[in-house]
Design an enzyme around this catalytic site. Sequence first.
Site, mmCIF file in Angstrom:
data_model
loop_
_atom_site.group_PDB
_atom_site.id
_atom_site.type_symbol
_atom_site.label_atom_id
_atom_site.label_comp_id
_atom_site.label_asym_id
_atom_site.label_seq_id
_atom_site.Cartn_x
_atom_site.Cartn_y
_atom_site.Cartn_z
ATOM 1 N N CYS A 1 0.837 -1.208 0.000
ATOM 2 C CA CYS A 1 0.000 0.000 0.000
ATOM 3 C C CYS A 1 0.871 1.256 0.000
ATOM 4 C CB CYS A 1 -0.975 -0.048 1.168
ATOM 5 S SG CYS A 1 -2.320 1.122 1.021
ATOM 6 N N GLU B 1 -1.222 -8.552 4.978
ATOM 7 C CA GLU B 1 -1.181 -8.728 6.447
ATOM 8 C C GLU B 1 -2.570 -8.683 7.063
ATOM 9 O OE1 GLU B 1 -0.697 -5.997 4.906
ATOM 10 O OE2 GLU B 1 -1.126 -4.226 6.117
ATOM 11 N N HIS C 1 -3.633 -5.505 1.010
ATOM 12 C CA HIS C 1 -2.955 -5.737 2.290
ATOM 13 C C HIS C 1 -2.896 -7.225 2.631
ATOM 14 C CE1 HIS C 1 -2.548 -1.604 3.895
ATOM 15 N NE2 HIS C 1 -3.563 -1.348 3.089
#
Lengths: 83, 232
Positions: free
Chosen positions: B86, B205, B203
Amino acid sequence: MQYQATVRIEQKAGMLDPEGTTAKRALGQLGYQVSSVKTAKLYEIVLEAESAEIAEQKVDEMCQKLIANPIVHNYTIELKELN
Amino acid sequence: MKIAILQFGGTNCDLDVLHVLKDVVGVDAETVWYKQEDLTGFDGVVVPGGFSYGDYLRAGAIAARTPIMNSVKKLAAEGKPVLGICNGFQILTEARMLEGALTTNEYPKFRCHWTNLRVETVDTPFTSKFRKGEVIRMPIAHMEGQFYAEEKTLAELDENEQVVFRYVDENGKVTDAVNPNGSLENIAGIINTSRNIFGLMPHPERASESILGSDDGVKVFESMADYITENF
């Protein structure tokens, strides 16, 4: 000598300008029918340099290195001598 | 093995990445404040998401020019893997470590939702655990995610199989309707020609444990960890 450089940054031709498009739409809602709206960013940089040429060269370097992103932006520099 | 997770003023996904690397993948990782310019002893770097320096000038522009990024370039020159997520992707393009630029979404709104991604290549240190063509799920959260590159660059990215993920529908089809930001050719993530610097807008994560709705993202970190184990 002290100079003031006015740097104008705009998107390269053919790139989308989402902020301009949104402003155009909002103007339409207010009853203003305009053909197009383009946005640009302006920086006023004051610097010391030995000559106008050197000042412009320095500001151009600043644009290349930080102020603009040459992949997506065109920029113009207008220089004026202060005091 | 030790992975550095960079922290700039305004970074906010650092601890999520730290959690995934340490608690889910089970590798050693450490957050590194940008003023620490030395990355000696680290085998990989994650540049996490957030809003470094308030997105002033352009998203990622200021962070890309901090001295720690010279250390990241040095580490990358040794072949070690660098992952930008990002705002991290924006920082890597601004640092010219990746091609192209990320500009304001075509519809200038902060888009925060799940996306389907197609894995375009598994020949990278970040996607070796996937299957080519597989459709995976990860969320996006950004306003400047429109991938742009000049035609020539775009052709090179395609030719060298540098496009890693594309936004697709559930069936793996590239359509305008599922392009969340106007990215050229629905590009969601790219890699450099040396194939060790990877940037993506989604993302991973936030999709690394099934309780979050998807654990597809963990494979990005697992692939990266495997690559480090095998090579460094």
